[in-house]
Every structure is written in C-alpha cells, then in structure tokens.
Write a protein that holds these residues in place. Structure first.
Motif, short mmCIF file in Angstrom:
data_model
loop_
_atom_site.label_atom_id
_atom_site.label_comp_id
_atom_site.label_asym_id
_atom_site.label_seq_id
_atom_site.Cartn_x
_atom_site.Cartn_y
_atom_site.Cartn_z
N ASP A 176 0.86 -1.18 0.00
CA ASP A 176 0.00 0.00 0.00
C ASP A 176 0.90 1.23 0.00
O ASP A 176 2.11 1.13 0.22
N SER A 177 0.28 2.39 -0.26
CA SER A 177 1.09 3.61 -0.31
C SER A 177 1.55 4.04 1.06
O SER A 177 2.60 4.67 1.20
N MET A 181 4.33 6.98 -8.86
CA MET A 181 3.65 5.91 -8.14
C MET A 181 2.67 5.25 -9.10
O MET A 181 1.90 5.94 -9.78
N VAL A 214 0.12 1.59 -9.67
CA VAL A 214 -0.44 0.34 -9.16
C VAL A 214 -0.06 -0.77 -10.11
O VAL A 214 -0.28 -0.68 -11.33
N LEU A 253 1.81 -1.76 -5.03
CA LEU A 253 2.07 -0.42 -5.54
C LEU A 253 3.56 -0.29 -5.81
O LEU A 253 4.39 -0.62 -4.96
#
Length: 376
Positions: free
Chosen positions: A47-48, A70, A72, A77
């Motif tokens: 996840d970020s 960034m 996906v 990610l």
C-alpha cells in the motif's frame, strides 16, 4: 542614471532570475533529468502508506532523493524513487514508510544494517512488506474509539475520585519525590561508566549462573531439605542452643587451664614427629605386619589334657644361620670392645657390610638415615 549603473542593475536582475530558476529546477529535479544525473530505484509496497509523488526518500535519516512516480501493479504499488547521484545503498536494505510529523507527512526510508555491498543500481527493485508501512490514521482512530467505548464511565469516575483523594494534600511529598528522582538521575549520569561496567559484569554473572543452573537447583533442593529438617527438629535445636552456652563456657575454661601446660607438653612431640617421619616406611610396614602377627596368635594355643581342659601356649624361635651374618667391613676382632667395658666410646660410623649378598646385610647402612655423620 549613468550607463554603468544601468548595466550593473540589468546584470543583477539576470543573475537573480537565473539563480532562482536553477534552484527551482534543481529542487523539482528538472536539472537531474536534463543532465541524466542520479538513478531510479523501484520499491514494491502492499500500500502507499500515505506516500505521494514528491515525498522524500532518506538513507538513515539523510535525504537522498524523492518519490518520482507511483503506479499500481498487480496486488501492490510500485514507487519509483529518483535517487541522487553517488548515493550508495546496499541491495538488502530494509525499507520503511514513516511519518515526518503528526500531520501525516510520510517519507520512505532505507535502513540498512551494514554498509557492505552489493549496491543498488539503476532499475533495481526493492520489495517491502506490511511491516514496512506505518499504522494508518483510520486504524488508529478506530482502535482509540474502541478503547474509549470499552471504558466503564462509572468505574472511570471512581478511579478519578480515588486519584484525587490519593494526591490531595500530598504536594510536598510529591515535590520531594520528584526532586529526589532528579538527584538520582544526576548521580546516574555522573556514574555512567561505572554503571555500564556493572552491567557488563552482571552479564558475566548471569551467564555463570546459567552455566551452573543444575548445581544451583541441586543446592536449593538440598537447602530446602536442611531447612525442613531443622523445622521438624525445632525442639532439639532449641535444646542444643540452650545447652550450648554452658558447654562453650566449659570449653573456654578448659582452654584457659591448658594454655600454660599444653604447649610445653606438645613441644617435645615435634622431635617425635621428626623421628616418625624419618622412619615412616618402617612404621608403615609395622602397621601392615602387626595385624597379621596378632591374628596368628590363636594358632599358638593348643588344647591340654582331656581331664583338666586347659589350653597351653606354644611359641617357637628358630635361629636361621643360612645365609650367615655379614662380617666384612667392620673392626677386626682384636679391636672389638669387651662386653665388660662401661665407659663411653665414640661409635665407629664407618662400619658397613662389605660382604655383599646373599648374607644378612645388617647395620646402620641399611637403616633409613637420620643424620649425615660424615659431613659433620
């Protein structure tokens, strides 16, 4: 306005604008992109964790780049980091997302355990796990809400009331406790080397106790048995302690009585012990032979006549003349001292058996020596 002043003003404005543009372009990374400086590292995260494009990238707290992109990918990610040129990061460096402040400014950090290579290169990928992400604010708020909801208001009111009762009129003791704690901390800081040395020695002590754990358990068990025995024998122990004082007084009086007579009595024993030490092999042989001699005593008893039933002892002495006695090495017969002579004559210490085996070699030569007469 003179021409020279105008030229200087124009040059100042141009240099200022150029500097501002350079600083801004360098901050935004345009110069690195234009010159091809630095390199890109891909970080895969579940996840970020609150990261955004432009977030800082650090190496043990030192800024080394930023998040450039960034994207996906699959179930995670991909975070592309623009790393400054000449930055050396080990390949196996763990990566984490941390909060820069309480308002939630996240940054990504490399935290290697060693400086050894191999090092990351342009295009390499580093993978993080769920442990690499910080605790989300939503999770924190939900947990805090659950905690607050689980508190019983009535019981909390009781706790607050009791705390108020406990601290009421205790300002001076609390102030004294805080001051004493501060003094303790100051003393601990002043004695930091001694404290560290104590901790190091404590490690040795604890390791020794660990190595001897079986012996300690055995000692504790035996000690428990002893104390249990003492507990069950309480009356006997008390009786011994009650009688110990008079017995000790008697022993004290005995020692005081023997203080003058015992040392003169023991002093001659020194000479006796010296003689016994010189004849120790003979004494050992005597202690071995004497029991055998005593045990053979009953064999010398014979039964008497049938009428009186008495027993008679019988001992036989045999004079063994084979081999004969040693005669060479002594004074000639003409110089022998008559048996009727009673005056003192110095002994002839040069006497020795010169016949050799197998005659009975007797004399001082074959006895354990006590004194070296030749060297006196």
């Amino acid at each position: 306005m003179r021409r020279g002043i105008k030229v200087r003003l124009v040059a100042f404005v141009v240099l200022s604008v150029t500097s501002i543009l350079y600083v801004g372009a360098n901050y935004l990374g345009f110069i690195d992109q234009a010159l091809g400086r630095g390199y890109t590292v891909h970080v895969m995260l579940p996840d970020s964790g609150g990261l955004y494009e432009g977030s800082e990238a650090s190496y043990r707290g030192v800024r080394i780049g930023k998040v450039a992109k960034m994207e996906v990918k699959g179930d995670g990610l991909q975070v592309d980091l623009a790393i400054d040129e000449d930055t050396k990061i080990p390949v196996d460096s763990p990566v984490f997302v941390h909060n820069l402040s309480v308002v939630g400014e996240q940054y990504i950090s490399f935290e290697p355990t060693t400086k050894n290579g191999p090092l990351l290169k342009d295009g390499d990928t580093v993978r993080g796990t769920a442990e690499s992400l910080p605790l989300g604010e939503d999770v924190l708020l939900q947990d805090l809400d659950k905690f607050v909801s689980s508190v019983n208001v009535s019981e909390l009111n009781t706790v607050v009331t009791e705390l108020g009762t406990m601290f009421r009129d205790n300002a001076n003791p609390l102030r004294s406790m805080v001051d004493s704690a501060q003094k303790f901390i100051d003393a601990a800081v002043e004695n930091e080397p001694q404290t560290l040395a104590l901790l190091d020695d404590a490690q040795t002590v604890l390791q020794t106790q660990k190595d001897n754990s079986d012996n300690i358990r055995s000692f504790a068990k035996d000690l428990a048995d002893v104390t249990e025995t003492l507990a069950t024998s309480d009356k006997d122990v008390r009786a011994i302690l009650d009688r110990a004082a008079p017995s000790a007084d008697e022993v004290t009086r005995l020692v005081r009585t023997l203080r003058k007579s015992l040392p003169p009595l023991l002093k001659p024993l020194i000479s006796v012990t010296e003689v016994l030490d010189a004849r120790l092999p003979a004494l050992e042989q005597l202690l071995v032979t004497f029991p055998r001699l005593i045990s053979s005593g009953p064999s010398a008893l014979t039964d008497g006549s049938q009428t009186d039933g008495q027993k008679f002892g019988r001992v036989n002495l045999n004079l063994n003349q084979d081999p004969g006695a040693c005669t060479e090495g002594y004074l000639p017969p003409g110089q022998w001292r008559p048996t009727s002579e009673e005056s003192f004559v110095p002994p002839y210490y040069e006497a020795q058996c010169a016949s050799g085996p197998p005659v009975n070699m007797r004399g001082t030569k074959y006895a354990p020596p006590l004194f070296d007469w030749k060297n006196q």
